[in-house]
Design an enzyme around this catalytic site. Structure first.
Site, mmCIF file in Angstrom:
data_model
loop_
_atom_site.group_PDB
_atom_site.id
_atom_site.type_symbol
_atom_site.label_atom_id
_atom_site.label_comp_id
_atom_site.label_asym_id
_atom_site.label_seq_id
_atom_site.Cartn_x
_atom_site.Cartn_y
_atom_site.Cartn_z
ATOM 1 N N SER A 153 0.710 -1.395 -0.053
ATOM 2 C CA SER A 153 0.352 0.206 -0.228
ATOM 3 C C SER A 153 1.566 0.906 -0.521
ATOM 4 O O SER A 153 2.420 1.332 0.678
ATOM 5 C CB SER A 153 -0.348 0.470 0.888
ATOM 6 O OG SER A 153 -1.249 0.343 1.636
ATOM 7 N N TYR A 166 -1.850 -1.424 10.718
ATOM 8 C CA TYR A 166 -1.737 -1.566 9.232
ATOM 9 C C TYR A 166 -1.034 -1.219 8.841
ATOM 10 O O TYR A 166 -0.022 -1.806 7.665
ATOM 11 C CB TYR A 166 -3.392 -0.659 8.688
ATOM 12 C CG TYR A 166 -3.080 -1.233 6.745
ATOM 13 C CD1 TYR A 166 -3.851 -2.252 6.496
ATOM 14 C CD2 TYR A 166 -2.710 0.204 5.773
ATOM 15 C CE1 TYR A 166 -4.259 -2.450 5.355
ATOM 16 C CE2 TYR A 166 -3.247 -0.207 4.608
ATOM 17 C CZ TYR A 166 -3.543 -1.476 4.727
ATOM 18 O OH TYR A 166 -3.502 -1.456 2.537
HETATM 19 P P1 NAP Z 1 -11.314 -5.053 0.864
HETATM 20 O O1 NAP Z 1 -12.389 -5.284 0.370
HETATM 21 O O2 NAP Z 1 -11.606 -5.310 2.510
HETATM 22 O O3 NAP Z 1 -10.963 -7.034 1.019
HETATM 23 C C1 NAP Z 1 -10.211 -7.406 1.920
HETATM 24 C C2 NAP Z 1 -9.731 -8.602 1.851
HETATM 25 O O4 NAP Z 1 -9.366 -9.930 2.853
HETATM 26 C C3 NAP Z 1 -11.790 -9.745 2.446
HETATM 27 O O5 NAP Z 1 -12.094 -10.429 1.565
HETATM 28 C C4 NAP Z 1 -11.824 -10.169 3.543
HETATM 29 O O6 NAP Z 1 -12.738 -11.179 4.205
HETATM 30 C C5 NAP Z 1 -10.362 -10.855 3.603
HETATM 31 N N1 NAP Z 1 -9.324 -11.252 4.266
HETATM 32 C C6 NAP Z 1 -9.491 -9.786 5.295
HETATM 33 N N2 NAP Z 1 -9.484 -10.881 7.289
HETATM 34 C C7 NAP Z 1 -8.798 -12.408 6.615
HETATM 35 C C8 NAP Z 1 -8.918 -13.041 7.218
HETATM 36 N N3 NAP Z 1 -8.211 -13.464 8.742
HETATM 37 N N4 NAP Z 1 -9.264 -14.645 6.961
HETATM 38 C C9 NAP Z 1 -9.091 -14.680 5.088
HETATM 39 N N5 NAP Z 1 -9.466 -13.626 4.545
HETATM 40 C C10 NAP Z 1 -9.333 -12.346 5.260
HETATM 41 O O7 NAP Z 1 -9.999 -4.801 0.705
HETATM 42 P P2 NAP Z 1 -9.127 -4.352 -1.129
HETATM 43 O O8 NAP Z 1 -9.540 -2.699 -0.954
HETATM 44 O O9 NAP Z 1 -9.717 -5.450 -1.760
HETATM 45 O O10 NAP Z 1 -7.206 -4.545 -0.758
HETATM 46 C C11 NAP Z 1 -6.823 -6.282 -1.504
HETATM 47 C C12 NAP Z 1 -5.518 -5.822 -1.280
HETATM 48 O O11 NAP Z 1 -5.099 -4.435 -1.617
HETATM 49 C C13 NAP Z 1 -5.010 -5.712 0.639
HETATM 50 O O12 NAP Z 1 -3.824 -6.110 0.544
HETATM 51 C C14 NAP Z 1 -5.306 -4.225 0.741
HETATM 52 O O13 NAP Z 1 -3.960 -3.552 1.806
HETATM 53 C C15 NAP Z 1 -4.741 -3.614 -0.749
HETATM 54 N N6 NAP Z 1 -4.560 -2.018 -0.458
HETATM 55 C C16 NAP Z 1 -6.059 -1.934 -1.354
HETATM 56 C C17 NAP Z 1 -5.694 -0.098 -1.884
HETATM 57 C C18 NAP Z 1 -7.644 0.004 -1.489
HETATM 58 O O14 NAP Z 1 -7.580 1.525 -1.988
HETATM 59 N N7 NAP Z 1 -9.039 -0.633 -1.892
HETATM 60 C C19 NAP Z 1 -5.036 0.329 -1.773
HETATM 61 C C20 NAP Z 1 -3.962 0.153 -0.859
HETATM 62 C C21 NAP Z 1 -3.466 -1.255 -1.115
HETATM 63 P P3 NAP Z 1 -13.861 -11.427 4.538
HETATM 64 O O15 NAP Z 1 -15.009 -10.681 3.896
HETATM 65 O O16 NAP Z 1 -14.427 -12.346 5.065
HETATM 66 O O17 NAP Z 1 -13.832 -10.047 5.607
#
Ligand code: NAP
Length: 249
Positions: A153, A166
């Site tokens: 990130s 985080y």
């Molecule tokens: P999100 O919508 O919050 O989805 C996170 C996923 O991780 C969900 O499927 C969640 O499952 C799963 N997860 C969380 N805890 C878990 C656990 N204990 N065991 C198994 N699965 C688990 O996040 P996102 O925005 O798609 O982000 C995806 C990646 O990109 C992450 O690594 C995030 O740090 C990175 N990122 C995102 C952004 C952004 O703007 N979105 C920016 C920079 C980096 P549940 O449905 O069960 O909660």
């Protein structure tokens, strides 16, 4: 396989594991990789959501995905090795692992971080990535030109106030990716990448920035050409690098 072979055709028949498959970028990855002809191993802790996703993919007659119901907070190296054995028995190869799942935790000053939440975030965002990588690396290495993607990130490269556990977890991911890239550079054909997806319209982004308009950011589906490129041989020249997602590929 030759690098100028069209990207999506390169993914045809491949096996890719996606963590955090139940929503956001992970869910988009499952759809997009399956539509490119890959078998997706969908890892998540919400089994009902994984089953809904499975039904959706099957309804489109896409390659049958595999549901892997695992809670990354309690994942052990033994469980990761057991998973590797299952994948090897059923598929005999693993073309890619996308460590995508993460927990945001609370936005709070360092002085107020609670130890329990700190531990949960590090377990999901760092420990589980280490154990899964340790368990699956022998199978990745045995598969020619596999890809290992770790997800960071912006706050994993430059911390900002109140990003707490985080941000620290993403700094750890950047370090782990650098270690793996250096260790595998001359010993394996596995390509390691540390990626920053950038601001993306997901529930994590909405939780981090409740005041902003989600429509200001691309939705996960728009990032998919970038992920397809990463998983293809076309990304070979950038092997080992930290890469910010781009919408133009
Ligand atoms: P999100 O919508 O919050 O989805 C996170 C996923 O991780 C969900 O499927 C969640 O499952 C799963 N997860 C969380 N805890 C878990 C656990 N204990 N065991 C198994 N699965 C688990 O996040 P996102 O925005 O798609 O982000 C995806 C990646 O990109 C992450 O690594 C995030 O740090 C990175 N990122 C995102 C952004 C952004 O703007 N979105 C920016 C920079 C980096 P549940 O449905 O069960 O909660």
């Amino acid at each position: 396989m030759h690098a100028d072979y069209p990207i999506d055709q390169q993914l045809q028949g491949q096996i890719h594991l996606v963590t955090g498959a139940t929503r956001g970028i992970g869910e988009a990855l499952c759809w997009s990789l399956a539509r490119a002809g890959a078998t997706v191993l969908m890892l998540g802790r919400d089994e009902a959501a994984l089953e809904t996703l499975y039904d959706g993919l099957m309804a489109e007659s896409l390659p049958e995905p595999v549901i892997i119901p695992l809670d990354l907070e309690t994942l052990t190296l033994d469980a990761a090795e057991e998973l590797a054995g299952m994948i090897e028995t059923h598929f005999g190869k693993l073309n890619g692992v996308i460590h995508n799942a993460a927990l945001l935790g609370s936005r709070t000053p360092v002085a107020s971080i609670k130890s329990k939440e700190w531990e949960r975030v590090q377990r999901v965002n760092v420990d589980a990535v280490l154990y899964l990588t340790q368990g699956l690396l022998p199978l990745l290495d045995a598969t020619e030109n596999a890809t290992l993607v770790l997800t960071s990130s912006g706050v994993g490269a430059k911390a900002r106030a109140y990003w707490g556990a985080y941000a620290v977890s993403k700094f750890a991911i950047e370090g782990l990716a650098q270690l793996l890239a250096d260790e595998l550079e001359n010993t394996s054909s596995t390509r390691v990448f540390c990626i920053d997806p950038g601001a993306t319209r997901t529930s994590m982004r909405a939780a981090a920035y409740p005041g902003e308009d989600p429509m200001d950011h691309p939705e996960p589906a728009q990032l998919m050409p970038f992920y397809h490129w990463l998983l293809s041989m076309d990304s070979q020249p950038q092997r080992g690098q930290r890469i910010k997602a781009r919408l133009d590929r």
